[in-house]
Design a protein around this motif. Structure first.
Motif, PDB file in Angstrom:
ATOM      1  N   SER A 184      84.141  14.087  94.622  1.00 35.75           N
ATOM      2  CA  SER A 184      84.947  14.292  95.827  1.00 35.75           C
ATOM      3  C   SER A 184      85.855  13.089  96.062  1.00 35.75           C
ATOM      4  O   SER A 184      85.465  11.947  95.821  1.00 35.75           O
ATOM      5  CB  SER A 184      84.013  14.477  97.021  1.00 35.75           C
ATOM      6  OG  SER A 184      84.743  14.583  98.223  1.00 35.75           O
ATOM      7  N   GLY A 185      87.078  13.368  96.519  1.00 36.22           N
ATOM      8  CA  GLY A 185      88.047  12.306  96.742  1.00 36.22           C
ATOM      9  C   GLY A 185      88.928  12.019  95.544  1.00 36.22           C
ATOM     10  O   GLY A 185      89.832  11.186  95.622  1.00 36.22           O
ATOM     11  N   SER A 186      88.670  12.730  94.431  1.00 28.19           N
ATOM     12  CA  SER A 186      89.503  12.580  93.238  1.00 28.19           C
ATOM     13  C   SER A 186      90.799  13.366  93.403  1.00 28.19           C
ATOM     14  O   SER A 186      90.960  14.167  94.334  1.00 28.19           O
ATOM     15  CB  SER A 186      88.747  13.075  91.999  1.00 28.19           C
ATOM     16  OG  SER A 186      87.632  12.257  91.723  1.00 28.19           O
ATOM     17  N   TYR A 187      91.725  13.136  92.473  1.00 32.88           N
ATOM     18  CA  TYR A 187      93.034  13.788  92.539  1.00 32.88           C
ATOM     19  C   TYR A 187      93.392  14.406  91.189  1.00 32.88           C
ATOM     20  O   TYR A 187      93.006  13.892  90.126  1.00 32.88           O
ATOM     21  CB  TYR A 187      94.130  12.787  92.913  1.00 32.88           C
ATOM     22  CG  TYR A 187      94.102  12.340  94.348  1.00 32.88           C
ATOM     23  CD1 TYR A 187      94.911  12.946  95.311  1.00 32.88           C
ATOM     24  CD2 TYR A 187      93.275  11.297  94.757  1.00 32.88           C
ATOM     25  CE1 TYR A 187      94.897  12.522  96.631  1.00 32.88           C
ATOM     26  CE2 TYR A 187      93.248  10.874  96.080  1.00 32.88           C
ATOM     27  CZ  TYR A 187      94.068  11.487  97.012  1.00 32.88           C
ATOM     28  OH  TYR A 187      94.042  11.067  98.326  1.00 32.88           O
ATOM     29  N   LEU A 188      94.147  15.490  91.249  1.00 29.33           N
ATOM     30  CA  LEU A 188      94.755  16.106  90.072  1.00 29.33           C
ATOM     31  C   LEU A 188      96.260  15.929  90.175  1.00 29.33           C
ATOM     32  O   LEU A 188      96.862  16.260  91.200  1.00 29.33           O
ATOM     33  CB  LEU A 188      94.399  17.596  90.008  1.00 29.33           C
ATOM     34  CG  LEU A 188      95.061  18.408  88.880  1.00 29.33           C
ATOM     35  CD1 LEU A 188      94.622  17.907  87.508  1.00 29.33           C
ATOM     36  CD2 LEU A 188      94.752  19.895  89.044  1.00 29.33           C
ATOM     37  N   VAL A 189      96.866  15.397  89.109  1.00 28.78           N
ATOM     38  CA  VAL A 189      98.312  15.135  89.070  1.00 28.78           C
ATOM     39  C   VAL A 189      98.896  15.925  87.901  1.00 28.78           C
ATOM     40  O   VAL A 189      98.506  15.720  86.746  1.00 28.78           O
ATOM     41  CB  VAL A 189      98.607  13.631  88.877  1.00 28.78           C
ATOM     42  CG1 VAL A 189     100.106  13.366  88.955  1.00 28.78           C
ATOM     43  CG2 VAL A 189      97.845  12.791  89.903  1.00 28.78           C
ATOM     44  N   LEU A 190      99.823  16.833  88.195  1.00 29.90           N
ATOM     45  CA  LEU A 190     100.428  17.670  87.160  1.00 29.90           C
ATOM     46  C   LEU A 190     101.941  17.638  87.238  1.00 29.90           C
ATOM     47  O   LEU A 190     102.515  17.567  88.331  1.00 29.90           O
ATOM     48  CB  LEU A 190      99.976  19.135  87.313  1.00 29.90           C
ATOM     49  CG  LEU A 190      98.486  19.448  87.240  1.00 29.90           C
ATOM     50  CD1 LEU A 190      98.264  20.939  87.462  1.00 29.90           C
ATOM     51  CD2 LEU A 190      97.894  19.002  85.902  1.00 29.90           C
ATOM     52  N   SER A 191     102.580  17.694  86.070  1.00 29.54           N
ATOM     53  CA  SER A 191     104.006  18.004  86.008  1.00 29.54           C
ATOM     54  C   SER A 191     104.199  19.010  84.882  1.00 29.54           C
ATOM     55  O   SER A 191     103.403  19.053  83.934  1.00 29.54           O
ATOM     56  CB  SER A 191     104.850  16.745  85.773  1.00 29.54           C
ATOM     57  OG  SER A 191     104.562  16.153  84.518  1.00 29.54           O
ATOM     58  N   HIS A 192     105.259  19.819  84.986  1.00 32.33           N
ATOM     59  CA  HIS A 192     105.337  21.005  84.126  1.00 32.33           C
ATOM     60  C   HIS A 192     106.778  21.502  84.067  1.00 32.33           C
ATOM     61  O   HIS A 192     107.472  21.550  85.079  1.00 32.33           O
ATOM     62  CB  HIS A 192     104.433  22.095  84.726  1.00 32.33           C
ATOM     63  CG  HIS A 192     103.998  23.147  83.769  1.00 32.33           C
ATOM     64  ND1 HIS A 192     104.869  24.040  83.189  1.00 32.33           N
ATOM     65  CD2 HIS A 192     102.769  23.461  83.295  1.00 32.33           C
ATOM     66  CE1 HIS A 192     104.192  24.866  82.401  1.00 32.33           C
ATOM     67  NE2 HIS A 192     102.912  24.532  82.454  1.00 32.33           N
ATOM     68  N   THR A 193     107.213  21.909  82.880  1.00 30.94           N
ATOM     69  CA  THR A 193     108.545  22.489  82.758  1.00 30.94           C
ATOM     70  C   THR A 193     108.537  23.937  83.247  1.00 30.94           C
ATOM     71  O   THR A 193     107.493  24.596  83.278  1.00 30.94           O
ATOM     72  CB  THR A 193     109.055  22.423  81.307  1.00 30.94           C
ATOM     73  OG1 THR A 193     110.455  22.700  81.283  1.00 30.94           O
ATOM     74  CG2 THR A 193     108.336  23.420  80.410  1.00 30.94           C
ATOM     75  N   THR A 194     109.716  24.420  83.645  1.00 32.71           N
ATOM     76  CA  THR A 194     109.817  25.770  84.191  1.00 32.71           C
ATOM     77  C   THR A 194     111.052  26.488  83.653  1.00 32.71           C
ATOM     78  O   THR A 194     112.040  25.853  83.268  1.00 32.71           O
ATOM     79  CB  THR A 194     109.892  25.726  85.733  1.00 32.71           C
ATOM     80  OG1 THR A 194     109.892  27.073  86.235  1.00 32.71           O
ATOM     81  CG2 THR A 194     111.150  25.033  86.224  1.00 32.71           C
ATOM     82  N   GLY A 195     110.957  27.814  83.653  1.00 29.18           N
ATOM     83  CA  GLY A 195     112.113  28.634  83.306  1.00 29.18           C
ATOM     84  C   GLY A 195     112.733  29.278  84.527  1.00 29.18           C
ATOM     85  O   GLY A 195     113.581  30.163  84.398  1.00 29.18           O
TER      86      GLY A 195
END
Length: 272
Positions: A186-197
């Protein structure tokens, strides 16, 4: 602690017969750790969308801002999967500027990243950095190795930047994220980046076909599709946004010519 020599137990064999995303990304960023096959593919992608270099720079700038945000908000541990070839400042340098005692574990599957991993191991005396040579589709192995450096009873920021678009749905992209997040406290983070069409579906389809022809996967996702990876987590404002629009006040904003958005989304979310 600066980590062991990651090359000591690995024979580095670099396949230069086909392009690799990490080396293409390096080429887009102006690096030298790539091969003619990577440049050729990158040039072909530029013919589809001439802003390939801007996409890479905008994604890199988002990493800087997200890492700075997390470090300034108390996160002291980072697990970065799909690290790519070292490009200063690296994630640990951003994190340790704000928090010298930060501990960072990097992971990538390209041997050329392993060959340059020493640059990722230059930690502050108070903190730690380590490098894992592993495929993102091996979450159990990654978690086991990361547990030697990171304390899984304390919050961890899991970064998967410009990575998931190389995994198709049937390859288990969602399951991979779920398996990793499940092990975070608990208290952790998810960081995402992603290309899109979303902004150029035809160009995205062309790029996807180019990857497929070379035995690689490219799976652009919509904003809504990227948002599903954050299900069950608390998104940090402004939620899933264009990468360039995520907390520009934190700096490292890339000035991109033209009015069309750079086709990439990003988000940061907290595990309750």
């Amino acid at each position: 602690m600066t980590g062991h020599d990651p090359q000591a137990s690995h024979v580095i064999e670099i396949d230069t017969s086909k392009p690799h995303p990490a080396r293409m990304y390096d080429w887009f960023l102006g690096g030298k750790d790539n091969y003619p096959v990577d440049e050729q593919m990158a040039q072909q992608l530029l013919a589809v969308d001439s802003r390939g270099r801007d996409m890479a720079r905008v994604n890199r700038a988002f990493m800087h801002r997200a890492t700075r945000y997390l470090a300034e908000n108390g996160v002291r541990q980072f697990l970065d999967i799909g690290t790519g070839i070292p490009t200063e400042p690296n994630l640990h340098q951003i994190a340790q500027q704000a928090a010298p005692d930060a501990r960072i574990v990097y992971c990538d599957n390209d041997p050329i990243v392993l060959a340059h991993a020493a640059a990722l191991l230059r930690s502050t005396p108070e903190g730690a950095t380590e490098y894992i040579q592993a495929d993102a589709r091996e979450p159990e192995a990654i978690l086991e190795e990361a547990g030697k450096v990171l304390d899984f009873s304390e919050p961890i920021a899991l970064s998967m930047l410009a990575l998931l678009h190389f995994l198709d749905d049937e390859d288990g992209a969602a399951e991979l994220v779920d398996k990793l997040v499940e092990q975070l406290p608990s208290g952790s983070y998810l960081v995402l980046s992603h290309t899109t069409g979303d902004f150029n579906p035809e160009g995205a389809a062309q790029a996807r076909a180019m990857y497929k022809a070379r035995g690689m996967t490219l799976r652009p996702r919509s904003r809504a599709e990227l948002a599903t990876f954050f299900d069950g987590l608390e998104l940090v404002e402004p939620g899933v946004s264009l990468s360039a629009d995520w907390h520009p006040e934190l700096g490292d904003v890339i000035d991109v010519p033209g009015d069309d958005p750079i086709p990439g989304y990003a988000g940061v979310a907290r595990k309750r």
